[in-house]
Design a protein around this motif. Structure first.
Motif, PDB file in Angstrom:
ATOM      1  N   THR A 117     -39.537  32.901 -28.303  1.00 45.16           N
ATOM      2  CA  THR A 117     -38.319  32.696 -29.068  1.00 45.16           C
ATOM      3  C   THR A 117     -38.168  33.801 -30.116  1.00 45.16           C
ATOM      4  OG1 THR A 117     -39.477  31.250 -30.637  1.00 45.16           O
ATOM      5  CG2 THR A 117     -38.357  30.195 -28.765  1.00 45.16           C
ATOM      6  N   THR A 123     -39.682  38.724 -33.855  1.00 47.94           N
ATOM      7  CA  THR A 123     -39.110  38.981 -32.539  1.00 47.94           C
ATOM      8  C   THR A 123     -39.921  38.293 -31.446  1.00 47.94           C
ATOM      9  OG1 THR A 123     -40.394  40.953 -31.922  1.00 47.94           O
ATOM     10  CG2 THR A 123     -38.529  41.282 -33.431  1.00 47.94           C
ATOM     11  N   PRO A 124     -39.366  38.157 -30.245  1.00 46.88           N
ATOM     12  CA  PRO A 124     -40.126  37.551 -29.138  1.00 46.88           C
ATOM     13  C   PRO A 124     -41.404  38.323 -28.806  1.00 46.88           C
ATOM     14  CG  PRO A 124     -37.784  37.656 -28.615  1.00 46.88           C
ATOM     15  CD  PRO A 124     -37.967  38.445 -29.871  1.00 46.88           C
ATOM     16  N   TYR A 166     -30.246  38.936 -28.153  1.00 46.09           N
ATOM     17  CA  TYR A 166     -31.462  38.446 -27.504  1.00 46.09           C
ATOM     18  C   TYR A 166     -31.033  37.569 -26.341  1.00 46.09           C
ATOM     19  CZ  TYR A 166     -35.764  35.876 -26.567  1.00 46.09           C
ATOM     20  OH  TYR A 166     -36.848  35.302 -25.944  1.00 46.09           O
ATOM     21  N   GLY A 167     -31.122  38.094 -25.125  1.00 47.91           N
ATOM     22  CA  GLY A 167     -30.612  37.366 -23.971  1.00 47.91           C
ATOM     23  C   GLY A 167     -29.123  37.132 -24.138  1.00 47.91           C
ATOM     24  N   SER A 218     -33.723  32.688 -25.265  1.00 52.54           N
ATOM     25  CA  SER A 218     -32.987  33.772 -24.598  1.00 52.54           C
ATOM     26  C   SER A 218     -31.783  33.274 -23.816  1.00 52.54           C
ATOM     27  CB  SER A 218     -33.922  34.552 -23.670  1.00 52.54           C
ATOM     28  OG  SER A 218     -34.431  33.703 -22.657  1.00 52.54           O
ATOM     29  N   ASN A 219     -31.708  31.976 -23.537  1.00 47.50           N
ATOM     30  CA  ASN A 219     -30.547  31.442 -22.806  1.00 47.50           C
ATOM     31  C   ASN A 219     -29.342  31.226 -23.718  1.00 47.50           C
ATOM     32  OD1 ASN A 219     -31.212  29.153 -24.267  1.00 47.50           O
ATOM     33  ND2 ASN A 219     -31.682  27.870 -22.495  1.00 47.50           N
ATOM     34  N   LEU A 224     -35.830  42.736 -28.018  1.00 45.69           N
ATOM     35  CA  LEU A 224     -34.416  42.451 -28.220  1.00 45.69           C
ATOM     36  C   LEU A 224     -33.671  43.768 -28.402  1.00 45.69           C
ATOM     37  CD1 LEU A 224     -34.229  42.973 -31.498  1.00 45.69           C
ATOM     38  CD2 LEU A 224     -35.055  40.639 -31.606  1.00 45.69           C
TER      39      LEU A 224
END
Length: 373
Positions: free
Chosen positions: A61, A79-80, A234-235, A355-356, A185
């Motif tokens: 996440t 960040t992820p 992000y996504g 990310s969705n 990202l």
């Protein structure tokens, strides 16, 4: 000998109930024995695979901490990929209040250092806290737009303190259109040192019908108009932070064509002061959620509340403080405000992003959280 895997029983189970051995010609056999052995071998293989596969990793996440620095900015992002980014460092003085609040958020996030400190512009409520921050929390790399564009006794003293504090850090000077070096990202600089992107971001660039009702204001020659502003992807999730960019600069990004596109989460420009945030910008962003980093007595102007509330598609407005000058009717519900009293403990808002495109905002004061799908 059957190998003893750590996740298997200590002894091989004894199968019971098999039919008696039968003689078939010169051979002896147990009916169904070979089929059962094949099944056992398949089960054993599956167990071995599961043992060595290990636990399923948790989905990565993007995490934000909107830290209360009483009407300045200090936004911590993780960040992820695990990198840490702090946007601005709040005020100086106050017995190290803002540096302490940032350090608490850093600890809560499980970090020991800040990989990137992004300084949006040279005003005291954004850069003044940098020396105290670096005294508490290590910083690897500093990002800014170059030297302070303001001069005079106070700006010079602010610049001197900043330059001395970051002298041993790596330093990156960015300009409009640059990609910020954050892993996991995409982050694009749309404004820096008074310059704005000339080409619209992908998917944006449509004519903005809201421009006809807007009027330009007197030119802003301060560092506010030189703020670094960026859009983060992000996504499927999009976030914008324009720091303290002022009215005319925002109109230039929005008119006659809107260069940014729609946004999921909008960090309200300039703490919700009425010298920023024209409807032509805010409404064209079409944010699902707005987050206002105001103080009790700074930002959160009635005009800003009205523009934000009327933005198409807005689901919620979260605040770091109850805005005393806006009145109860304009402020958000208590559950969406991190600090309801002027003299507060400096509670933060946390946003966790998948990310969705789904994300959750949580109020550290009362534990209230809300998800947006």
């Amino acid at each position: 000998v059957v190998p003893q895997w750590h996740c298997l029983p200590a002894a091989v189970p004894q199968w019971r109930g098999l039919p008696a051995v039968e003689k078939m010609g010169n051979e002896y056999s147990v009916p169904g024995f070979h089929g059962r052995m094949r099944t056992m071998r398949m089960l054993l293989g599956l167990v071995i695979v599961l043992c060595f596969a290990g636990p399923v990793p948790a989905a990565k996440t993007l995490n934000f901490y909107f830290i209360d620095v009483e009407g300045g900015q200090a936004t911590l992002m993780v960040t992820p990929a695990g990198q840490s980014v702090l946007v601005d460092a709040g005020w100086p003085g106050n017995n190290g209040r803002d540096a302490g609040r940032i350090a608490a958020a850093v600890k809560h996030a499980g970090l020991k250092k800040i990989d990137y400190l992004l300084v949006t512009h040279y005003h005291t409520d954004h850069v003044g806290g940098v020396p105290q921050l670096l005294a508490k929390t290590p910083v690897v790399t500093v990002i800014d737009h170059g030297p302070n564009t303001e001069t005079g006794k106070n700006p010079d003293a602010l610049s001197k303190a900043y330059e001395e504090a970051v002298a041993k850090c790596k330093r990156i000077v960015i300009k409009r259109g640059d990609a910020l070096p954050f892993k996991g990202l995409e982050a694009k600089v749309v404004a820096a040192r008074g310059d704005l992107i000339e080409q619209a971001l992908p998917g944006a660039g449509q004519e903005n019908p809201l421009c006809a009702a807007e009027r330009r204001r007197d030119e802003d020659k301060t560092e506010n108009a030189r703020s670094i502003g960026f859009v983060l992807n992000y996504g499927k999730f999009r976030f914008i932070d324009l720091a303290d960019l002022t009215w005319n600069k925002e109109l230039d990004l929005s008119c006659p064509n809107h260069k940014i596109g729609k946004i999921d989460a909008y960090l309200v420009t300039h703490h919700g002061m009425n010298m920023s945030g024209p409807a032509a910008m805010v409404h064209a962003l079409h944010p699902r959620v707005a987050i206002m980093n105001n103080g009790a007595k700074k930002g959160g102007s009635p005009e800003s509340f009205e523009i934000i509330r009327k933005s198409p598609g807005l689901e919620d407005l979260w605040q770091l403080h109850f805005a005393l000058g806006a009145g109860t009717d304009r402020n958000s519900a208590d559950s969406l405000i991190a600090n309801t009293e002027p003299n507060c403990e400096g509670k933060w808002l946390k946003m966790t992003v998948a990310s969705n495109g789904s994300f959750t905002v949580e109020n550290s004061r009362n534990g209230f959280k809300k998800s947006y799908k």
